[in-house]
Design an enzyme around this catalytic site. Structure first.
Site, PDB file in Angstrom:
ATOM      1  N   ASP A 307     -10.523  22.790   7.890  1.00  0.00           N
ATOM      2  CA  ASP A 307     -11.671  21.964   8.265  1.00  0.00           C
ATOM      3  C   ASP A 307     -12.953  22.476   7.605  1.00  0.00           C
ATOM      4  OD1 ASP A 307      -9.547  21.860  10.127  1.00  0.00           O
ATOM      5  OD2 ASP A 307     -10.816  21.125  11.734  1.00  0.00           O
ATOM      6  N   GLU A 448       0.319  15.631   9.973  1.00  0.00           N
ATOM      7  CA  GLU A 448       1.240  16.615  10.563  1.00  0.00           C
ATOM      8  C   GLU A 448       2.421  15.990  11.304  1.00  0.00           C
ATOM      9  OE1 GLU A 448      -1.589  18.625  12.907  1.00  0.00           O
ATOM     10  OE2 GLU A 448      -2.333  19.830  11.237  1.00  0.00           O
TER      11      GLU A 448
HETATM   12  C1  BGC Z   1      -5.468  18.339  12.608  1.00  0.00           C
HETATM   13  C2  BGC Z   1      -5.659  19.374  11.529  1.00  0.00           C
HETATM   14  C3  BGC Z   1      -6.905  20.164  11.836  1.00  0.00           C
HETATM   15  C4  BGC Z   1      -6.834  20.747  13.226  1.00  0.00           C
HETATM   16  C5  BGC Z   1      -8.109  21.446  13.622  1.00  0.00           C
HETATM   17  C6  BGC Z   1      -5.401  19.014  13.945  1.00  0.00           C
HETATM   18  O1  BGC Z   1      -5.280  18.065  14.951  1.00  0.00           O
HETATM   19  O2  BGC Z   1      -4.294  17.599  12.391  1.00  0.00           O
HETATM   20  O3  BGC Z   1      -5.771  18.752  10.269  1.00  0.00           O
HETATM   21  O4  BGC Z   1      -7.057  21.167  10.892  1.00  0.00           O
HETATM   22  O5  BGC Z   1      -6.601  19.726  14.161  1.00  0.00           O
HETATM   23  O6  BGC Z   1      -9.186  20.576  13.594  1.00  0.00           O
END
Ligand code: BGC
Length: 720
Positions: A307, A448
């Site tokens: 992020d 994801e």
């Molecule tokens: C997201 C990730 C992100 C993380 C922290 C997750 O829900 O899929 O891309 O890095 O949250 O924000």
């Protein structure tokens, strides 16, 4: 909630908003963050003074950031009744956050058997003195009352995964603590003026009782001589401290404010996003980064994710390069952890953590979500397969160099880091002899919900970026620091780099211009979000792992569209349009990171209405609190700095049309129809620029000489 020009205000007390308001009304100074709770609250209301860069592990629980004792706890009792919004009779209540100066205030009028008693408070975490927290608290009454006010450093605090310190010694105004795992010292001081804490006294109608409380919070090496530092600070008055604090904020706004004409709602949301980013960025250290939930608590273990590099660093590189440099340096400083992770999984080089703590070791577990049906941990592959993080950290570093024109980090570990990341990818890749190419298998992209996929387009393209950036960085070092270059080449085998780069497979558009998210994506069930929602058996069911989305085309967040966002100058408009339209209906936006990518790409392909919708979605995330609060049974609430960064990116890169290539900064704007003006500041290669877009015209000014920078407007040379 009411929204003013520079403030948000809650004008009644709503019990079911306590958790959300804790995040909404957060104050922070980069060293610590304090949730927007009220003085009488305790751990059940999630009070937290969350410390940046300080982590601890209690037993077998997850390692997470440390919440220090609550410096602002106040217990007030009038005529035997505790003045607590949770239990007492309230006549009036107001909670305000001033985002221009990071100041939280509250005013509550209580009714105690006919007596109207007003509690007012004002607090801030000093931007000038990062260890300092300050509170002013006043009680006034319209009837004679007996009042006792007690304030102390409350150690009974909110923790998600167990306690994180033991109390070593305790004096009236001082607490010495030690973290459990690493035995790090934490010292907390308090200095109260104007109050005899605890003792009951009579307060006459029309009188008030008022005190100020200054607290000093220090940990690790900073505890040495902290007594002197704190006593020097506590000699200063609340008014002096608040005015120097405000002055720092004024300077911050001077460097980064974005002005939007014709849309007050968007204007506030934009500034609110910038307020959060500036409250949580470490200001004086390169030993920590910005956690995924900022300094709003221990959610996501207080760890830093991709992020920071992909969503927040663009803002800092263009508005506060010194802070951005620290963020880039944090990854260089934590390379040892990334190397350990690579070894642990059987690879070479540096495999950066999905959830990074102070050493760079991965705080993520192999079972990072609980199955909501069985309560058992689910095997997830965030940690072992989300390899794009090593590319994202290179992106953060290299884009910082290009935007700021400051390449000095390359010689203090930056080039080394780029090399180690590239070498990691080389060791991870699979060579396909019949295709004569390198592929990346067993990966997880930004989406994801689909784990262990081969050739995720975003990941493969990011790895190509690493190869390109390493080549450019090496060239830079060769031309500018030949000694360093010679030594580097003697000690590093770089012979693999060119071959790897040339033969690395990056999925491209098919005959319909669509880029397949990963091998086999098209074969997945073609369904809709609505269908999937109807298939849910339980609320907060996790759609990834072997869950609902994994066998379908439904994706959690921008993935191919993220690719088109990052490399927006590279893909043709028609490709961007085709992919945006193809993937948009499949995207759940289950992560707050998603909206800005859709917004930026939409702005670049003439879909202004969509771009605006996604801009507002990203910019209002922490205002509306309209985000997922649970992942399986795990609480994931808090603030969303990536989305905050995404607002700036959408406004400046999307609507402002800012891009840069080969040393040239271009501004090709396309504002939403109802915006009559967009004004922002950029520091491009050390030169501060003020950019005003109005009536389809772009006006750029600078107080510095601009002869050495190249700027174009709508791709045509711009003369200053
Ligand atoms: C997201 C990730 C992100 C993380 C922290 C997750 O829900 O899929 O891309 O890095 O949250 O924000």
């Amino acid at each position: 909630m009411e929204i003013g020009t520079w403030e948000i205000k809650e004008t009644s007390f709503l019990r079911d908003k306590v958790e959300q308001n804790g995040s909404r009304f957060l104050i922070g100074n980069g060293f610590m963050g304090y949730r927007g709770t009220l003085e009488e609250f305790g751990k059940k209301q999630l009070v937290a003074l969350n410390m940046a860069g300080l982590f601890d592990k209690n037993g077998d629980s997850w390692r997470e950031s440390v919440n220090a004792p609550n410096p602002f706890y106040v217990k007030t009792v009038a005529n035997g009744v505790e003045l607590n919004v949770l239990t007492a009779d309230i006549l009036d209540h107001e909670q305000t956050l001033n985002i221009r100066h990071g100041i939280h205030t509250r005013k509550t009028v209580f009714n105690v058997n006919g007596a109207k008693i007003t509690v007012k408070s004002e607090r801030f975490l000093s931007m000038q003195r990062e260890n300092l927290a300050a509170l002013k608290y006043t009680v006034s009454t319209d009837t004679d009352i007996t009042l006792s006010v007690d304030t102390y450093l409350d150690t009974d605090i909110w923790n998600i995964h167990g306690d994180h310190f033991t109390v070593k010694s305790q004096k009236d105004n001082f607490l010495e603590l030690e973290t459990i795992e690493r035995k790090l010292p934490i010292f907390v001081y308090q200095h109260i003026s104007g109050l005899e804490s605890g003792s009951a006294k009579t307060v006459k109608a029309g009188e008030d009782v008022s005190f100020t409380k200054l607290c000093g919070i220090y940990w690790g090496e900073k505890t040495v001589n902290s007594d002197k530092d704190f006593s020097a600070n506590s000699e200063l008055s609340f008014d002096t401290l608040i005015s120097e604090h405000k002055a720092v904020w004024e300077e911050v706004w001077d460097n980064c404010d974005v002005k939007i004409g014709g849309d007050d709602e968007a204007q506030f949301a934009m500034r609110y996003s910038l307020y959060h980013l500036n409250s949580i960025v470490p200001r004086n250290t390169d030993k920590c980064s910005i956690p995924a939930r900022g300094l709003s608590g221990q959610v996501y273990k207080g760890a830093a994710f991709w992020d920071t590099e992909m969503f927040m660093m663009p803002f800092f590189s263009f508005t506060a390069p010194n802070l951005c440099k620290n963020l880039a340096a944090y990854r260089i400083n934590t390379i040892a952890g990334a190397k350990r992770k690579a070894k642990e999984f059987g690879y070479e080089g540096a495999f950066y953590a999905w959830e990074s703590h102070e050493t760079g070791d991965d705080a993520c577990t192999l079972f990072n979500v609980n199955d909501i049906f069985t309560g058992r941990p689910l095997r997830t592959y965030f940690k072992d397969c989300q390899i794009h993080v090593s590319a994202d950290v290179v992106y953060g570093l290299w884009e910082y160099c290009v935007v700021s024109g400051d390449y000095s980090l390359l010689l203090s570990g930056g080039l080394e880091m780029m090399y180690e990341c590239l070498y990691f990818f080389y060791s991870y890749s699979v060579y396909k002899p019949l295709k004569n190419r390198f592929e990346l298998h067993n990966t997880v992209g930004p989406d994801e919900y689909h784990e262990r996929v081969n050739n995720n387009a975003f990941t493969n393209r990011m790895v190509r970026y690493v190869a390109d950036a390493f080549e450019s960085a090496l060239k830079y070092v060769k031309e500018n620091s030949s000694k360093y270059y010679d030594e580097f080449c003697k000690t590093h085998d770089i012979s693999f780099a060119e071959n790897f780069k040339e033969r690395l497979y990056v999925p491209g558009p098919n005959q319909d211009k669509i880029i397949e998210q990963f091998d086999g994506y098209y074969k997945l069930e073609d369904t809709t979000l609505e269908t999937l929602r109807n298939r849910e058996i339980k609320k907060n069911e996790y759609w990834g792992a072997h869950g609902l989305a994994s066998t379908t085309r439904i994706l959690k967040q921008a993935d191919v569209v993220m690719l088109l966002n990052v490399f927006r100058s590279e893909y043709e408009q028609s490709v961007k349009k085709a992919n945006w339209e193809f993937y948009e209906p499949y995207t759940e936006h289950g992560s707050s990171l998603s909206a800005c990518a859709y917004g930026i790409v939409a702005a670049g392909i003439g879909k202004q209405d969509w771009a605006y919708k996604y801009f507002m979605k990203t910019a209002t995330v922490d205002l509306t609190g309209d985000t997922k609060q649970y992942l399986g049974d795990m609480y994931i609430g808090g603030t969303h700095p990536a989305a905050n960064g995404g607002s700036w990116n959408t406004a400046v890169f999307g609507f402002g049309g800012v891009s840069y290539n080969n040393g040239v900064l271009d501004i090709s704007p396309s504002l939403p129809k109802h915006w009559n003006k967009l004004e922002f500041k950029l520091i491009w290669q050390g030169i501060r620029l003020n950019i005003v877009i109005e009536d389809n015209k772009v006006k750029i000014t600078s107080a510095q000489p601009t002869d050495n920078i190249k700027v174009t407007v709508n791709k045509k040379e711009y003369k200053f």
